[in-house]
Design a protein around this motif. Structure first.
Motif, PDB file in Angstrom:
ATOM      1  N   ALA A 192       1.121  -1.176   0.023  1.00 61.26           N
ATOM      2  CA  ALA A 192       0.036  -0.069  -0.059  1.00 61.26           C
ATOM      3  C   ALA A 192       0.710   0.704  -0.108  1.00 61.26           C
ATOM      4  O   ALA A 192       0.426   2.626  -1.058  1.00 61.26           O
ATOM      5  N   GLY A 193       1.917   1.594   0.507  1.00 57.69           N
ATOM      6  CA  GLY A 193       2.420   1.905   0.675  1.00 57.69           C
ATOM      7  C   GLY A 193       3.551   2.972  -0.261  1.00 57.69           C
ATOM      8  O   GLY A 193       3.264   3.713  -1.354  1.00 57.69           O
ATOM      9  N   ALA A 194       3.669   1.449  -1.044  1.00 52.07           N
ATOM     10  CA  ALA A 194       4.416   1.877  -2.843  1.00 52.07           C
ATOM     11  C   ALA A 194       3.393   2.001  -3.124  1.00 52.07           C
ATOM     12  O   ALA A 194       3.805   3.149  -4.533  1.00 52.07           O
ATOM     13  N   VAL A 195       2.112   2.354  -3.389  1.00 51.16           N
ATOM     14  CA  VAL A 195       0.855   2.392  -3.551  1.00 51.16           C
ATOM     15  C   VAL A 195       0.678   4.097  -4.150  1.00 51.16           C
ATOM     16  O   VAL A 195       0.305   4.885  -4.938  1.00 51.16           O
ATOM     17  N   HIS A 196       1.013   4.401  -2.547  1.00 52.60           N
ATOM     18  CA  HIS A 196       1.052   5.587  -2.369  1.00 52.60           C
ATOM     19  C   HIS A 196       1.687   6.619  -2.896  1.00 52.60           C
ATOM     20  O   HIS A 196       1.659   8.201  -3.341  1.00 52.60           O
ATOM     21  N   ASN A 197       3.426   6.417  -2.499  1.00 53.67           N
ATOM     22  CA  ASN A 197       4.338   7.253  -3.631  1.00 53.67           C
ATOM     23  C   ASN A 197       3.812   6.761  -4.962  1.00 53.67           C
ATOM     24  O   ASN A 197       4.150   7.563  -5.373  1.00 53.67           O
ATOM     25  N   GLU A 198       3.582   5.701  -5.909  1.00 51.73           N
ATOM     26  CA  GLU A 198       3.111   6.645  -6.747  1.00 51.73           C
ATOM     27  C   GLU A 198       2.327   6.954  -7.606  1.00 51.73           C
ATOM     28  O   GLU A 198       2.288   7.558  -8.290  1.00 51.73           O
ATOM     29  N   MET A 199       0.976   6.924  -6.657  1.00 51.92           N
ATOM     30  CA  MET A 199       0.293   7.708  -6.942  1.00 51.92           C
ATOM     31  C   MET A 199       0.249   9.743  -7.234  1.00 51.92           C
ATOM     32  O   MET A 199       0.531  10.547  -7.714  1.00 51.92           O
ATOM     33  N   LEU A 200       0.995   9.799  -6.293  1.00 53.18           N
ATOM     34  CA  LEU A 200       2.481  11.067  -5.848  1.00 53.18           C
ATOM     35  C   LEU A 200       3.311  11.293  -6.732  1.00 53.18           C
ATOM     36  O   LEU A 200       3.444  12.318  -7.028  1.00 53.18           O
ATOM     37  N   ARG A 201       3.704  10.650  -7.123  1.00 55.71           N
ATOM     38  CA  ARG A 201       4.690  10.339  -8.227  1.00 55.71           C
ATOM     39  C   ARG A 201       4.516  10.626  -9.928  1.00 55.71           C
ATOM     40  O   ARG A 201       4.995  11.892 -10.678  1.00 55.71           O
ATOM     41  N   ARG A 202       2.724  10.582  -9.953  1.00 58.67           N
ATOM     42  CA  ARG A 202       2.031  10.756 -10.698  1.00 58.67           C
ATOM     43  C   ARG A 202       1.332  11.528 -10.919  1.00 58.67           C
ATOM     44  O   ARG A 202       0.732  11.970 -11.740  1.00 58.67           O
ATOM     45  N   GLY A 203       1.631  12.567  -9.430  1.00 60.20           N
ATOM     46  CA  GLY A 203       0.700  14.026  -9.777  1.00 60.20           C
ATOM     47  C   GLY A 203      -0.973  13.817  -8.456  1.00 60.20           C
ATOM     48  O   GLY A 203      -1.430  14.586  -9.284  1.00 60.20           O
TER      49      GLY A 203
END
Length: 270
Positions: free
Chosen positions: A232-243
């Protein structure tokens, strides 16, 4: 589809692709994102990438599967089998054995299912890998249960005993209060079943009512049945990376985000 038990969540990977027992959490390691990051667990700043061992992707584990697997030893299994036999014998009477065993399982704890040698090992794994304060990866795989030698009752009791030593107390696994949910393909005949009792593939979802969820494979499937985990943490980071700050805000809000009612008709409101 493999026949699998979803054990009670315990407070503080199922399927044919994994071996007999998987005690996992839907907790959250991947490559650190560039720029500032927050963490460790419990110190996450709003809308900042998380830098923590529980943030990972599949490639993080290339060549490292041995790190998250513990294979039960001969001594572990002897102790576990003895505790299982003793628990069943003490909980069963001739008048209504199923009822008495069910009652005993609801109230099971470390004291009623003693594992002097194995218990501390299980607790150490849970403390270091499953609990947020442990700074671990968020999941653990146990292998080596003798599923070919145990009855389903013995496997179930042993499974609950392991859970009792890895968690503090049990939480219902289902909204209707059931402690255990059986994952088995029942679909057919035009009857609508829960997604967990269909042979079709299931997508990623959160499943635990507590802090951790255990899964036990009772029978290997001829094909399919593999389980997957996502951080879930990786999903969180990826959403932020994609803006997609908007999605982070939505999915971090209280309550259930959304459910597809065509697929989750079995669920209760709320």
């Amino acid at each position: 589809m493999a026949t699998t038990l979803a054990a009670p969540s315990f407070t503080s990977v199922h399927g044919a692709g994994l071996d007999p027992l998987a005690l996992l959490t839907a907790a959250m390691r991947c490559e650190d994102l560039e720029g500032a990051a927050s963490g460790p667990q419990g110190q996450v700043l709003p809308f900042m990438p998380i830098n923590d061992p529980c943030v990972w992707t599949a490639s993080s584990w290339d060549g490292r599967h041995h790190e998250f697997v513990y294979t039960l030893t001969t001594e572990d299994l002897q102790e576990l089998s003895a505790a299982t036999t003793t628990f069943i014998a003490a909980s069963t009477v001739t008048t209504s054995p199923k009822l008495d065993l069910s009652t005993a399982l609801v109230h099971m704890n470390k004291s009623s299912f003693p594992l002097p040698q194995l218990g501390p090992k299980l607790l150490a794994l849970a403390d270091s890998q499953l609990r947020p304060e442990g700074g671990g990866r968020g999941f653990q795989l146990l292998r080596g249960l003798p599923m070919d030698k145990w009855t389903k009752t013995e496997a179930f009791v042993a499974y609950m005993g392991i859970s009792a030593h890895m968690g503090y107390n049990f939480s219902p696994q289902r909204k209707d209060g059931k402690m255990v949910h059986h994952l088995k393909a029942l679909n057919g005949g035009g009857v609508q079943y829960a997604e967990s009792t269909q042979s079709a593939a299931m997508g990623f979802h959160t499943d635990a009512q507590g802090d951790a969820l255990g899964l036990l494979c009772l029978q290997q499937a001829e094909e399919g049945g593999e389980s997957s985990l996502v951080s879930a943490g990786a999903v969180h980071n990826e959403m932020l990376r994609r803006g997609r700050r908007d999605l982070v805000e939505l999915m971090s809000a209280e309550g259930i985000w959304c459910r597809n009612k065509d697929r989750y008709q079995h669920t209760m409101p709320g």
